[in-house]
Motif scaffolding. Structure first.
Motif, PDB file in Angstrom:
ATOM      1  N   PHE A 136      85.920  97.406  18.649  1.00 58.65           N
ATOM      2  CA  PHE A 136      85.548  95.279  18.908  1.00 58.65           C
ATOM      3  C   PHE A 136      85.401  94.870  20.241  1.00 58.65           C
ATOM      4  N   MET A 137      85.627  96.010  21.150  1.00 55.94           N
ATOM      5  CA  MET A 137      85.253  95.692  22.578  1.00 55.94           C
ATOM      6  C   MET A 137      83.757  95.486  22.706  1.00 55.94           C
ATOM      7  N   TYR A 138      83.381  96.648  22.170  1.00 56.06           N
ATOM      8  CA  TYR A 138      82.231  96.786  22.150  1.00 56.06           C
ATOM      9  C   TYR A 138      81.268  95.478  21.941  1.00 56.06           C
ATOM     10  N   PHE A 139      81.366  95.010  20.709  1.00 58.25           N
ATOM     11  CA  PHE A 139      81.358  94.313  19.633  1.00 58.25           C
ATOM     12  C   PHE A 139      81.631  92.912  20.656  1.00 58.25           C
ATOM     13  N   SER A 140      82.102  92.305  20.822  1.00 58.31           N
ATOM     14  CA  SER A 140      82.329  91.141  21.730  1.00 58.31           C
ATOM     15  C   SER A 140      80.979  91.434  22.810  1.00 58.31           C
TER      16      SER A 140
ATOM     17  N   LEU B 249      78.614  93.106  22.761  1.00 63.97           N
ATOM     18  CA  LEU B 249      76.871  92.621  22.044  1.00 63.97           C
ATOM     19  C   LEU B 249      76.740  90.852  21.928  1.00 63.97           C
ATOM     20  N   TYR B 250      77.685  90.370  20.830  1.00 61.89           N
ATOM     21  CA  TYR B 250      77.341  89.033  20.948  1.00 61.89           C
ATOM     22  C   TYR B 250      77.657  88.298  21.691  1.00 61.89           C
ATOM     23  N   GLN B 251      77.992  88.682  23.046  1.00 65.12           N
ATOM     24  CA  GLN B 251      78.149  86.970  24.344  1.00 65.12           C
ATOM     25  C   GLN B 251      76.463  87.486  24.481  1.00 65.12           C
ATOM     26  N   LYS B 252      75.850  88.785  24.477  1.00 63.60           N
ATOM     27  CA  LYS B 252      75.111  89.182  24.901  1.00 63.60           C
ATOM     28  C   LYS B 252      73.762  88.629  24.045  1.00 63.60           C
ATOM     29  N   HIS B 253      73.752  89.145  22.453  1.00 64.56           N
ATOM     30  CA  HIS B 253      73.230  88.066  21.459  1.00 64.56           C
ATOM     31  C   HIS B 253      72.679  86.485  21.579  1.00 64.56           C
TER      32      HIS B 253
END
Length: 302
Positions: free
Chosen positions: A93-97, A99-103
């Motif tokens: 969950f923390m990783y993807f947060s 990644l989505y910010q970067k995306h």
């Protein structure tokens, strides 16, 4: 750590799994595509269709624009673990947060927009090859960590765990020769340890064996010193976690005096643990850990 181990480990901080599947080389690209196809029952042939990134020993891939692909239709995160960790959904969950910010930044999207923003579909896979008995495939849910039980499952985050011990997920191993070779090598080390070889002997024998068997198309021959260094680091990490469990220490938090947390952080810094992992395990701030790291560097230079 003896002199041989120190020489091997000094410059090798990647996990072996990352070195095989997560590098920007033609060989690694093909192995990564083989693994992706095996997991998803697809038959894609262009290794460059997978756009690679890594964050702290995790493989992050998105889909390039290809004949059968949608642009950025899927966001995959692959992590290898040799110790069972029930906190993987929270980590994901923390990783993807991030990644989505970067995306969204890269796509110049504004989440305050009145238009629905489409994002890549997340998929978090954990490859587990530890000693704890696990089913071939299992799922860990973030909601299991909620203090107040979420009866309606209104919010969820899932980590899908693939057991990649030598006798598990045999169909997956058959479909992905690079994964099979990786599993055979790590199992060879454990077999050697069970025979009474010390850690260095067990790893060096396994590397020599893998080279003779031509596992991973010469990878063990061409990257011998690096493989030994990475393997020593990973098996030292396994021993550390096992010792903590035997001492009643919960992974993710070290109870007790500040001195104990500092001592543990120094040990992990010397073994090249990621700063974020040390912070998570010891509950020390990243600033404190960086300060300890600087102290170690100064002493080494004296």
């Amino acid at each position: 750590m003896n002199e041989i181990n120190s020489t091997y480990q000094r410059n090798f901080k990647d996990r072996l799994f990352i070195a095989i599947f997560g590098r920007d080389t033609e060989q690694s690209k093909q192995w990564r595509l083989d693994l992706y196809n095996a997991l998803n029952n697809t038959n894609y042939t262009d290794p460059n269709a997978l756009e690679l990134n890594t964050i702290e020993n995790v493989i992050y891939i998105t889909m390039h624009n290809d004949v059968s692909f949608l642009v950025d239709s899927q966001m995959n995160l692959y992590e290898q673990q040799s110790t069972y960790n029930p906190n993987m959904p929270l980590r994901g969950f923390m990783y993807f947060s991030q990644l989505y910010q970067k995306h969204l930044t890269k796509q110049r999207k504004n989440i305050l927009s009145s238009t629905l923003i489409k994002i890549p579909t997340p998929k978090f896979i954990v490859f587990y090859n530890g000693k704890t008995k696990m089913p071939d495939i299992s799922k860990l849910y973030l909601s299991d960590a909620f203090i107040t039980k979420d009866e309606h499952h209104e919010f969820e985050w899932t980590a899908t765990v693939y057991n990649i011990s030598s006798d598990s997920n045999l169909a997956l191993q058959k479909k992905c020769k690079p994964l099979y070779d990786y599993i055979q090598y790590t199992q060879r080390i454990r077999d050697n340890l069970n025979k009474g070889l010390n850690k260095t002997q067990a790893i060096e024998e396994a590397v020599d064996w893998a080279e003779k068997e031509n596992l991973l198309n010469g990878f063990f021959k061409n990257q011998k010193a690096e493989v030994i260094g990475m393997s020593l680091t990973e098996f030292d990490e396994e021993d550390t976690y096992r010792t903590w469990r035997e001492d009643g220490i919960e992974i993710g938090k070290i109870e007790g005096r500040q001195e104990k947390a500092v001592e543990s952080a120094i040990t992990m810094l010397k073994k090249h643990y990621p700063i974020s992992d040390i912070s998570e395990i010891t509950s020390l701030s990243k600033e404190k850990i960086l300060e300890l790291q600087e102290q170690i560097t100064v002493k080494a230079e004296q």
